[in-house]
Design a protein around this motif. Structure first.
Motif, mmCIF file in Angstrom:
data_model
loop_
_atom_site.group_PDB
_atom_site.id
_atom_site.type_symbol
_atom_site.label_atom_id
_atom_site.label_comp_id
_atom_site.label_asym_id
_atom_site.label_seq_id
_atom_site.Cartn_x
_atom_site.Cartn_y
_atom_site.Cartn_z
ATOM 1 N N ALA A 93 36.527 -4.829 3.968
ATOM 2 C CA ALA A 93 35.285 -4.386 3.125
ATOM 3 C C ALA A 93 35.843 -3.296 2.369
ATOM 4 O O ALA A 93 37.220 -2.831 2.347
ATOM 5 N N VAL A 94 35.148 -3.290 1.220
ATOM 6 C CA VAL A 94 35.421 -1.959 0.211
ATOM 7 C C VAL A 94 34.295 -1.233 0.111
ATOM 8 O O VAL A 94 33.155 -1.938 -0.373
ATOM 9 N N ARG A 95 34.147 0.252 0.014
ATOM 10 C CA ARG A 95 32.875 0.890 -0.113
ATOM 11 C C ARG A 95 32.762 1.104 -1.647
ATOM 12 O O ARG A 95 33.760 0.987 -2.406
ATOM 13 N N ASN A 96 31.663 1.622 -2.068
ATOM 14 C CA ASN A 96 31.376 2.025 -3.242
ATOM 15 C C ASN A 96 32.400 3.061 -3.915
ATOM 16 O O ASN A 96 32.601 3.044 -5.206
ATOM 17 N N SER A 97 32.899 3.881 -2.974
ATOM 18 C CA SER A 97 33.604 4.635 -3.466
ATOM 19 C C SER A 97 35.090 4.221 -3.712
ATOM 20 O O SER A 97 35.789 5.149 -4.446
ATOM 21 N N GLY A 98 35.603 3.144 -3.367
ATOM 22 C CA GLY A 98 36.792 2.663 -3.486
ATOM 23 C C GLY A 98 37.459 2.733 -2.241
ATOM 24 O O GLY A 98 38.645 2.116 -2.291
ATOM 25 N N VAL A 99 37.090 3.495 -1.388
ATOM 26 C CA VAL A 99 37.639 3.252 -0.080
ATOM 27 C C VAL A 99 37.855 2.055 0.584
ATOM 28 O O VAL A 99 36.641 1.395 0.767
ATOM 29 N N PRO A 139 24.439 -3.624 2.797
ATOM 30 C CA PRO A 139 23.908 -3.172 1.473
ATOM 31 C C PRO A 139 23.949 -1.641 1.356
ATOM 32 O O PRO A 139 24.181 -1.194 0.309
ATOM 33 N N ASP A 140 23.534 -0.969 2.579
ATOM 34 C CA ASP A 140 23.579 0.542 2.474
ATOM 35 C C ASP A 140 25.105 1.297 2.201
ATOM 36 O O ASP A 140 25.225 2.519 2.035
ATOM 37 N N ASP A 141 26.181 0.620 2.443
ATOM 38 C CA ASP A 141 27.519 0.934 2.023
ATOM 39 C C ASP A 141 28.015 1.762 3.258
ATOM 40 O O ASP A 141 29.139 2.206 3.169
ATOM 41 N N HIS A 142 27.298 1.803 4.231
ATOM 42 C CA HIS A 142 27.979 2.593 5.396
ATOM 43 C C HIS A 142 27.936 1.935 6.790
ATOM 44 O O HIS A 142 28.425 2.206 7.745
ATOM 45 N N THR A 143 27.030 0.882 6.816
ATOM 46 C CA THR A 143 26.911 0.297 8.313
ATOM 47 C C THR A 143 27.527 -1.168 8.212
ATOM 48 O O THR A 143 27.392 -1.802 7.574
ATOM 49 N N LEU A 144 28.729 -0.957 9.109
ATOM 50 C CA LEU A 144 29.653 -1.947 9.394
ATOM 51 C C LEU A 144 29.368 -2.926 10.482
ATOM 52 O O LEU A 144 29.021 -2.277 11.508
ATOM 53 N N PHE A 145 29.086 -4.198 10.447
ATOM 54 C CA PHE A 145 28.560 -5.094 11.245
ATOM 55 C C PHE A 145 29.894 -6.010 11.784
ATOM 56 O O PHE A 145 30.740 -6.508 11.201
ATOM 57 N N ILE A 146 29.950 -5.727 13.167
ATOM 58 C CA ILE A 146 30.983 -6.361 13.840
ATOM 59 C C ILE A 146 30.838 -7.260 15.038
ATOM 60 O O ILE A 146 30.079 -6.911 15.812
ATOM 61 N N GLY A 147 31.323 -8.732 14.758
ATOM 62 C CA GLY A 147 30.823 -9.529 15.734
ATOM 63 C C GLY A 147 31.707 -9.565 16.896
ATOM 64 O O GLY A 147 32.963 -9.226 16.916
ATOM 65 N N THR A 148 31.201 -9.433 18.301
ATOM 66 C CA THR A 148 31.889 -9.340 19.468
ATOM 67 C C THR A 148 31.473 -10.212 20.455
ATOM 68 O O THR A 148 30.305 -10.822 20.686
ATOM 69 N N PHE A 187 27.927 -0.345 13.210
ATOM 70 C CA PHE A 187 28.503 0.980 13.387
ATOM 71 C C PHE A 187 28.442 1.719 12.022
ATOM 72 O O PHE A 187 28.933 1.089 10.806
ATOM 73 N N ASP A 188 28.072 2.991 12.073
ATOM 74 C CA ASP A 188 27.663 3.712 10.948
ATOM 75 C C ASP A 188 29.283 4.584 10.699
ATOM 76 O O ASP A 188 29.653 5.341 11.379
ATOM 77 N N LEU A 189 29.634 4.182 9.294
ATOM 78 C CA LEU A 189 31.011 4.899 9.040
ATOM 79 C C LEU A 189 30.807 6.229 8.828
ATOM 80 O O LEU A 189 32.072 6.980 8.783
ATOM 81 N N GLU A 190 29.902 6.727 8.445
ATOM 82 C CA GLU A 190 29.460 8.171 7.978
ATOM 83 C C GLU A 190 29.285 8.728 9.235
ATOM 84 O O GLU A 190 30.205 10.125 9.213
ATOM 85 N N THR A 191 28.587 8.574 10.161
ATOM 86 C CA THR A 191 28.197 9.305 11.482
ATOM 87 C C THR A 191 29.553 8.959 12.511
ATOM 88 O O THR A 191 29.688 9.745 13.690
ATOM 89 N N GLY A 192 29.905 7.979 12.184
ATOM 90 C CA GLY A 192 31.072 7.320 13.469
ATOM 91 C C GLY A 192 30.351 7.111 14.703
ATOM 92 O O GLY A 192 31.005 7.041 15.673
ATOM 93 N N ARG A 193 28.948 6.580 14.440
ATOM 94 C CA ARG A 193 28.125 6.285 15.816
ATOM 95 C C ARG A 193 27.709 4.953 15.700
ATOM 96 O O ARG A 193 27.579 4.303 14.860
ATOM 97 N N LEU A 194 27.624 4.208 16.580
ATOM 98 C CA LEU A 194 26.898 2.716 17.106
ATOM 99 C C LEU A 194 25.434 2.991 16.733
ATOM 100 O O LEU A 194 24.616 3.815 17.215
ATOM 101 N N THR A 195 24.805 2.432 15.751
ATOM 102 C CA THR A 195 23.364 2.300 15.543
ATOM 103 C C THR A 195 22.673 1.077 15.746
ATOM 104 O O THR A 195 21.319 0.920 15.638
ATOM 105 N N GLY A 196 23.287 -0.087 16.288
ATOM 106 C CA GLY A 196 22.472 -1.122 16.814
ATOM 107 C C GLY A 196 23.675 -2.104 17.412
ATOM 108 O O GLY A 196 24.624 -2.125 17.317
ATOM 109 N N ARG A 197 22.945 -2.932 18.296
ATOM 110 C CA ARG A 197 23.417 -3.859 19.074
ATOM 111 C C ARG A 197 22.684 -5.110 19.150
ATOM 112 O O ARG A 197 21.539 -5.075 19.743
#
Length: 399
Positions: free
Chosen positions: A215-221, A273-282, A306-316
């Motif tokens: 993935a690539v963030r809007n900031s280029g990270v 689309p919010d640029d900070h929520t990463l969805f991971i299949g498990t 997973f929220d890249l900004e807060t470092g927390r799980l936001t949904g399952r």
């Protein structure tokens, strides 16, 4: 016949392109050949349920579900008999999606206004989230980046992509990784493309890291994930200019349970689309019935957010069970048809999208896409948003 999962893995090895849709191309072609060699088995009735949600869905029922509305997606996707070729001398408008017509082995672009165009090339590698840019793989290995709103185009010469195209959520950046295809060196070059200026720069990622850009963030990270052959030990964030790793995220911080693995069939982690929520299949490997194999049933698969900004799980979000494939004796062994299952197609503004593939009612050895389904990000409810007509086999969604 082996299961779809094994064929997908084989396709990834042959094509060196680790995207679920690309891996499935060979599956579709091989199952056609097997269908000609093996008599049709009994029709397979498939009914699956989303864990914890009372929603019925499936490809074997007599009545199609009524699709719910989802912005940018058609309620029904029907292949056009003879779509015109995508013109090079004018724009056609933004893309809504692209599909592989199994009847003609051709990729077709569907624009936001509903028009369909035949795409020349080996495959559609991707579309930008805003639908403006189309990336096509040519037979000679060249990748062509085309502006669908005009005539602009750029080319990436030769090589095999090791992670496919990754677009930023704001559609301003594209990352492409290209391998030299040599087993001895397996040298990979990472390009960052500024889509506003067409400027292309090489990102000097550490060659000793086995990671790929997922993935690539809007900031280029850049978000780096382990290669498909490796377990998800964690994520790395890297500077898109210098290539330096700026943050490590161990797997224990991603909301994954100790017994959970990241199966290849669920694809790479995807940025929303919010640029900070990463969805991971498990997948829970400790659950009975979770073992890999064409006859395996429900595997307790999930998407974690997973929220890249807060470092927390936001949904399952629990994913629908995989329905076991039809089977029959064949040459002293067991032969399997294709299971009824779902793959992560993309991330819509309202939640993750799943591509539902199901065997034909009349022939369980013939598989095709039957619908696009949406997991509501706020409630986890699963709903059908697009009904898909055969012989469409594969679909690409922008982003």
């Amino acid at each position: 016949m082996t299961g779809l999962r094994d064929l997908l893995a084989e396709e990834a090895g042959d094509a060196r392109t680790y995207d679920v849709t690309d891996r499935a191309v060979r599956v579709v072609r091989r199952q056609r050949m097997m269908a000609r060699l093996v008599p049709a088995a009994a029709a397979l009735l498939v009914v699956a349920g989303l864990l914890g949600v009372g929603v019925r869905f499936g490809g074997g029922g007599d009545q199609d579900p009524l699709p719910a509305a989802a912005a940018g997606l058609p309620g029904r996707l029907v292949p056009q008999a003879s779509p015109p070729e995508l013109p090079e001398d004018r724009g056609v408008g933004r893309a809504a999606l692209a599909y592989l017509d199994g009847g003609g082995d051709r990729w077709v672009l569907v624009t936001a206004d509903g028009n369909q165009y035949r795409v020349n090339g080996l495959s559609v590698d991707g579309m930008s989230p805003d639908g403006r840019w189309l990336l096509v793989l040519r037979p000679d290995g060249t990748r062509v980046l085309r502006d669908l709103t005009g005539t602009g185009r750029h080319e990436f010469a030769g090589g095999d992509t090791t992670s496919g195209a990754r677009w930023s959520a704001d559609s301003r950046r594209l990352v492409v990784q290209i391998s030299d295809g040599t087993a001895a060196t397996n040298s990979v070059v990472t390009y960052m493309v500024d889509l506003a200026t067409a400027a292309r720069a090489t990102v000097p990622l550490d060659p000793t890291l086995p990671d790929r850009v997922c993935a690539v963030r809007n900031s280029g990270v850049l978000v780096l994930c382990p290669s498909r052959e490796s377990a998800l030990s964690g994520l790395r964030l890297a500077d898109g200019t210098t290539g330096q790793v700026i943050r490590d995220i161990p797997s224990g911080n991603l909301g994954l349970r100790p017994t959970e693995a990241v199966p290849a069939e669920l694809g790479t982690p995807r940025l929303g689309p919010d640029d900070h929520t990463l969805f991971i299949g498990t997948r829970d490997t400790a659950t009975p019935g979770s073992a890999a194999g064409p006859a395996a049933g429900g595997q307790n698969r999930f998407l974690v957010a997973f929220d890249l900004e807060t470092g927390r799980l936001t949904g399952r979000y629990p994913l629908p069970d995989q329905i076991p494939a039809a089977q029959r004796p064949f040459n002293g062994a067991v032969e399997y048809g294709q299971p009824d299952e779902r793959y992560v197609l993309g991330i819509h503004a309202d939640g993750p999208l799943l591509l539902h593939l199901s065997p034909s009612r009349s022939d369980p050895f013939t598989v095709g896409s039957v619908s696009i389904e949406l997991i509501a990000q706020d409630t986890g409810t699963l709903s059908t948003v697009t009904l898909v007509s055969r012989p469409i086999t594969l679909i690409r969604y922008p982003g």
